[in-house]
Design an enzyme around this catalytic site. Structure first.
Site, mmCIF file in Angstrom:
data_model
loop_
_atom_site.group_PDB
_atom_site.id
_atom_site.type_symbol
_atom_site.label_atom_id
_atom_site.label_comp_id
_atom_site.label_asym_id
_atom_site.label_seq_id
_atom_site.Cartn_x
_atom_site.Cartn_y
_atom_site.Cartn_z
ATOM 1 N N ALA A 61 -45.939 -21.254 1.910
ATOM 2 C CA ALA A 61 -45.303 -22.228 1.014
ATOM 3 C C ALA A 61 -43.917 -22.560 1.560
ATOM 4 O O ALA A 61 -43.299 -21.744 2.236
ATOM 5 C CB ALA A 61 -45.182 -21.630 -0.380
ATOM 6 N N GLY A 102 -48.626 -18.359 1.824
ATOM 7 C CA GLY A 102 -49.493 -19.425 1.349
ATOM 8 C C GLY A 102 -50.418 -19.953 2.441
ATOM 9 O O GLY A 102 -51.498 -20.480 2.143
ATOM 10 N N GLU A 105 -53.271 -17.722 2.320
ATOM 11 C CA GLU A 105 -53.975 -17.972 1.051
ATOM 12 C C GLU A 105 -54.801 -19.256 1.134
ATOM 13 O O GLU A 105 -55.918 -19.319 0.609
ATOM 14 C CB GLU A 105 -52.960 -18.050 -0.089
ATOM 15 C CG GLU A 105 -52.285 -16.712 -0.334
ATOM 16 C CD GLU A 105 -51.200 -16.779 -1.393
ATOM 17 O OE1 GLU A 105 -50.199 -17.488 -1.162
ATOM 18 O OE2 GLU A 105 -51.359 -16.138 -2.440
ATOM 19 N N GLU A 125 -44.742 -12.164 1.276
ATOM 20 C CA GLU A 125 -43.971 -12.610 0.107
ATOM 21 C C GLU A 125 -43.066 -11.523 -0.455
ATOM 22 O O GLU A 125 -41.967 -11.798 -0.928
ATOM 23 C CB GLU A 125 -44.923 -13.108 -0.992
ATOM 24 C CG GLU A 125 -45.533 -14.481 -0.727
ATOM 25 C CD GLU A 125 -46.811 -14.442 0.094
ATOM 26 O OE1 GLU A 125 -47.069 -13.416 0.766
ATOM 27 O OE2 GLU A 125 -47.547 -15.441 0.076
HETATM 28 N N1 3HC Z 1 -40.642 -22.284 4.197
HETATM 29 C C1 3HC Z 1 -39.610 -23.050 4.632
HETATM 30 N N2 3HC Z 1 -39.022 -22.901 5.840
HETATM 31 C C2 3HC Z 1 -39.481 -21.926 6.628
HETATM 32 C C3 3HC Z 1 -40.542 -21.077 6.240
HETATM 33 C C4 3HC Z 1 -41.147 -21.298 4.974
HETATM 34 N N3 3HC Z 1 -42.180 -20.568 4.537
HETATM 35 N N4 3HC Z 1 -40.764 -20.191 7.237
HETATM 36 C C5 3HC Z 1 -39.886 -20.487 8.212
HETATM 37 N N5 3HC Z 1 -39.127 -21.531 7.842
HETATM 38 C C6 3HC Z 1 -38.098 -22.187 8.642
HETATM 39 C C7 3HC Z 1 -36.890 -21.308 8.909
HETATM 40 O O1 3HC Z 1 -35.976 -21.366 7.841
HETATM 41 C C8 3HC Z 1 -36.344 -21.919 10.191
HETATM 42 O O2 3HC Z 1 -35.681 -23.080 9.817
HETATM 43 P P1 3HC Z 1 -34.450 -23.609 10.677
HETATM 44 O O3 3HC Z 1 -34.971 -23.900 12.047
HETATM 45 O O4 3HC Z 1 -33.977 -24.809 9.931
HETATM 46 O O5 3HC Z 1 -33.448 -22.490 10.667
HETATM 47 C C9 3HC Z 1 -37.613 -22.326 10.939
HETATM 48 O O6 3HC Z 1 -38.636 -22.421 9.938
HETATM 49 C C10 3HC Z 1 -38.042 -21.366 12.005
HETATM 50 O O7 3HC Z 1 -38.089 -20.070 11.432
HETATM 51 P P2 3HC Z 1 -37.718 -18.767 12.293
HETATM 52 O O8 3HC Z 1 -36.421 -18.978 12.968
HETATM 53 O O9 3HC Z 1 -37.856 -17.608 11.372
HETATM 54 O O10 3HC Z 1 -38.882 -18.788 13.377
HETATM 55 P P3 3HC Z 1 -39.676 -17.576 13.990
HETATM 56 O O11 3HC Z 1 -40.609 -18.155 14.958
HETATM 57 O O12 3HC Z 1 -38.726 -16.505 14.426
HETATM 58 O O13 3HC Z 1 -40.520 -16.948 12.775
HETATM 59 C C11 3HC Z 1 -41.938 -16.959 10.867
HETATM 60 C C12 3HC Z 1 -41.513 -17.694 12.136
HETATM 61 C C13 3HC Z 1 -42.569 -15.620 11.228
HETATM 62 C C14 3HC Z 1 -42.918 -17.825 10.126
HETATM 63 C C15 3HC Z 1 -40.692 -16.684 10.004
HETATM 64 O O14 3HC Z 1 -39.990 -17.884 9.841
HETATM 65 C C16 3HC Z 1 -41.013 -16.174 8.633
HETATM 66 O O15 3HC Z 1 -41.184 -14.988 8.454
HETATM 67 N N6 3HC Z 1 -41.081 -17.081 7.647
HETATM 68 C C17 3HC Z 1 -41.322 -16.699 6.288
HETATM 69 C C18 3HC Z 1 -42.791 -16.526 6.067
HETATM 70 C C19 3HC Z 1 -43.035 -16.257 4.626
HETATM 71 O O16 3HC Z 1 -42.367 -15.475 3.990
HETATM 72 N N7 3HC Z 1 -44.047 -16.925 4.081
HETATM 73 C C20 3HC Z 1 -44.352 -16.809 2.704
HETATM 74 C C21 3HC Z 1 -43.690 -17.904 1.985
HETATM 75 S S1 3HC Z 1 -43.819 -17.716 0.244
HETATM 76 C C22 3HC Z 1 -45.371 -18.242 -0.106
HETATM 77 O O17 3HC Z 1 -46.129 -18.594 0.758
HETATM 78 C C23 3HC Z 1 -45.690 -18.244 -1.544
HETATM 79 C C24 3HC Z 1 -47.126 -18.359 -1.809
HETATM 80 O O18 3HC Z 1 -47.690 -17.096 -1.947
HETATM 81 C C25 3HC Z 1 -47.394 -19.137 -3.054
#
Ligand code: 3HC
Length: 692
Positions: A61, A102, A105, A125
């Site tokens: 997400a 997400g 998911e 998450e």
């Molecule tokens: N939403 C919005 N932006 C995101 C994002 C997300 N889920 N994941 C990464 N980004 C953005 C970062 O903020 C960054 O933005 P920037 O370039 O403007 O600074 C860019 O993407 C690149 O991110 P990283 O520098 O972290 O890139 P990496 O390649 O090192 O890592 C990654 C990639 C492993 C995907 C890491 O970004 C990460 O761990 N992201 C979070 C993943 C996460 O927690 N997902 C769950 C989201 S909550 C969800 O899905 C809810 C659902 O259950 C309903």
């Protein structure tokens, strides 16, 4: 639209195109639903493939949409998944790179999943203080089993796709081109009916009660501060306990609760703070980095040795310089002992140890360092000593070499002026132990060249540090703020506290250690030296003398088995010291102070708001680029509780008007002189704004 549609014969391909990680924001969700409708409406299409462009399937997400109306705007992720599940034509998710949150998911909602090897599969998450809110807690256990799903959901760590090939998560692992493989697969299953749905799978877990209890036991200590931990377990338990649809509803309730908790907001703030810190206004990707293939460190004491280990860990050869062979031998022995301890804990192999040790060399001769791409000075914190070192470095280092100082308080611009190349000089302030602590304050002098700054920030990542840019001032971001915090702690001793009471209040607030236990660990003599210097440079700054009295008794901390607390040989446990407590009472009596009962609330407020007030000044002066950088410094270098998001985030969550009122109260009480309210704090509070 951030999802594209294409037809490959009788297969429709919907591609997520929302770089960098194909976050499932509103536009992307719309794109998927539209693609699905087109494919279903086209009689020539027999099957659908959903794939990600760029570096992976999807990172989940779009976190930036959380707590905004867009997050819930239809089609929500639930709607997208429901539409896919109810599609009359089979939908196959084709996963490469990463499928997280997400994103996973979404894939679990598809009828089939194929993947390339090496893809990072995760439900992370929990690290953002929430739980998988689009069916992950109900569907993942159905395909990989309860124990493995709990591990993935409660810890959030990624698992490589091939490690899950023995589960029902993937229908096929694809060698070669993923899209071609996915289309071939989609054609093979195009006519199979009924279409499989993960939600229809039965949970068969006879040992579920024990498995769930064991998971609860493991998280118990942390769950008070991180509510998502137990709610993740509750939701997975619901997958066992409840019919699928009811489980989904239960998960949704938990998600909606968690997403508005301050802990989750703090964790998300920390996530974005870490990513913002590397963005420096005016320095874009066009700035070419200087290659760092070799390094040198001046000084092989605890700090120098720790710094050298960072390079060896990253595979970069590093040479340490000292004035005497014995000091070099001691430094090398410290490094070896550190690695051997890691080896004993099973976190390093003998081969890795040997390789790292082989990358470390030593010398007594400055000329031997000349070809290093970066040299970091880590000698005694005294400007005349630094002057000698930098004059020598200026003589021997090749053109273009980066000259860095590990100073924690001295004027970097003065240090740069000892060389003929101030543009190559920068501060790299490591935190002790330098091989462990994540924080690296990168100090930008007034002459530091943009490419030097960009190179060192990139180097921070290479050596697994969190680099935060600071301007030049006494103490930079972290130590300048901590000085105000420690000053308040000392005043509180005079006014009525004892060390154990004060540390207890700060540790219950969530710090790893209170100021007195911390000072005993770091060495009370260090602060004493700094205070002596500060008293001459800033005679207007009043410090309590209680810390000096302690040091005059030789109580320097753990290293002398006596500090604010007593220590027994070979044991780091702090025992309240009658001698010190008596000394504090006598000191207060000599000042003629009437000691009073001080509440935990006052202790926390005075110490935290001292940090915040100084942080606001640092922000206003442009020493920190942004409030979140200050938070990151405290989260990664000073043991500030992660679930509170850092001092500036904490102040914003309390409300700046409340913070200001409290400070005004303290500014009219005892030790009022210690509070000069930051104009920025007053301004923001007046405007009803926050730091972020
Ligand atoms: N939403 C919005 N932006 C995101 C994002 C997300 N889920 N994941 C990464 N980004 C953005 C970062 O903020 C960054 O933005 P920037 O370039 O403007 O600074 C860019 O993407 C690149 O991110 P990283 O520098 O972290 O890139 P990496 O390649 O090192 O890592 C990654 C990639 C492993 C995907 C890491 O970004 C990460 O761990 N992201 C979070 C993943 C996460 O927690 N997902 C769950 C989201 S909550 C969800 O899905 C809810 C659902 O259950 C309903």
């Amino acid at each position: 639209m951030t999802a594209s549609y294409e037809v490959r014969g009788d297969v429709a391909v919907i591609t997520l195109e929302n770089p960098p990680v194909n976050g499932l924001g509103f536009d992307t969700r719309c794109g998927i639903v539209e693609g699905l409708q087109r494919a279903v409406g086209d009689a020539a299409i027999r099957a659908i493939v959903l794939i990600g462009s760029g570096k992976g399937f999807s990172g989940g997400a779009d976190i930036r949409e959380f707590n905004t109306p867009k997050a819930l705007q239809e089609p929500s992720l639930h709607t997208v998944i429901r539409d896919i599940e109810s599609s009359p034509k089979p939908v196959t998710a084709a996963i490469h790179g990463l499928a997280m949150g997400g994103g996973l998911e979404l894939a679990l909602g598809c009828h089939y999943r194929v993947a390339s090897a090496g893809a990072q599969i995760a439900l992370p998450e929990v690290k953002l203080g929430i739980l998988p809110g689009a069916g992950g807690t109900q569907r993942l256990p159905r395909v990989i089993g309860l124990q493995r799903a709990l591990d993935m959901i409660v810890h959030g760590a990624p698992v490589r796709s091939e490690k899950l090939s023995d589960t029902r998560l993937f229908d096929r692992l694809i060698d070669g081109d993923l899209l071609d493989g996915a289309i071939t697969f989609a054609r093979e299953i195009a006519d199979a009916r009924p279409l499989p749905q993960v939600g229809a799978l039965q949970m068969n877990e006879p040992e579920s009660a024990q498995v769930i209890q064991a998971a609860r036991d493991r998280v118990q200590a942390q769950a008070t501060y991180y509510p998502a931990l137990s709610r993740c377990i509750d939701a997975v338990e619901a997958a066992v306990r409840l019919p699928f649809q009811e489980g989904l509803a239960f998960e949704r309730e938990q998600f909606l609760y968690l997403v508005q908790t301050i802990e989750s907001k703090a964790l998300r703030h920390a996530f974005f703070a870490e990513r913002s810190a590397s963005k420096i206004p005016g320095i874009g990707p066009e700035v070419a980095l200087r290659p760092i293939r070799s390094a040198a460190v001046i000084g092989a004491g605890t700090m120098g040795a720790g710094i050298a280990m960072n390079f060896a860990n990253a595979g970069i050869p590093v040479c340490m310089l000292e004035t005497e062979q014995a000091a070099l031998d001691k430094g090398v022995a410290t490094i070896r002992r550190n690695y051997e301890n890691t080896l004993k804990k099973g976190r390093l192999t003998q081969e890795q140890l040997d390789k790292r040790m082989a990358l470390i060399s030593t010398t007594l001769d400055y000329a031997a360092l000349g070809q290093a791409d970066i040299v970091i000075e880590a000698v005694y914190e005294e400007i005349s000593v630094k002057e000698k070192v930098f004059k020598q470095l200026d003589q021997v280092m090749k053109p273009g070499s980066i000259l860095a100082s590990n100073t924690s308080t001295l004027d970097l611009d003065r240090i740069a002026s000892f060389t003929s190349r101030p543009h190559d000089v920068i501060g790299t302030h490591f935190f002790s132990p330098a091989n462990v602590m994540k924080l690296l304050e990168v100090v930008r002098g007034k002459a530091t060249a943009p490419d030097v700054l960009a190179t060192v920030m990139s180097l921070a990542k290479t050596i697994s540090k969190t680099g935060v840019v600071s301007g030049v001032c006494d103490g930079f971001i972290g130590n300048r703020m901590i000085e105000q915090y420690v000053r308040q702690a000392f005043f509180l001793l005079e006014e009525g506290c004892l060390p154990a009471q004060l540390d207890g209040a700060i540790e219950r607030f969530g710090f790893a250690m209170g100021p007195f236990r911390m000072s005993d660990l770091a060495g009370n003599d260090i602060g004493w030296q700094i205070r002596k210097r500060r008293r001459t440079e800033h005679p207007d700054m009043i410090y309590s003398l209680v810390g000096d009295k302690l040091c005059e008794r030789g109580r320097f901390g753990q290293k002398t088995s006596a500090g604010w607390y007593d220590y027994r040989a070979g044991d780091r446990t702090a025992h309240a010291s009658d001698e010190v407590n008596q000394m504090i009472l006598e000191h207060a009596a000599a000042l003629g102070l009437q000691r009073r009962q001080i509440s935990d609330e006052e202790i926390v407020e005075r110490l935290m708001y001292a940090l915040v007030n100084e942080g606001a000044k640092i922000l206003e002066e442009g020493i920190a680029l942004r409030a979140s950088d200050i938070d990151l410094v405290y989260l990664t270098g000073y043991g500030f509780p992660l679930y509170r998001g850092g001092p500036m985030f904490y102040a914003s969550s309390v409300g700046l008007d409340t913070v200001l009122e409290a400070i005004k109260g303290y500014a009219s009480g005892p030790n009022a002189h210690a509070w000069q309210i930051a104009p920025m704090l007053e301004q923001l509070a007046k405007e009803g704004k926050s730091f972020h």
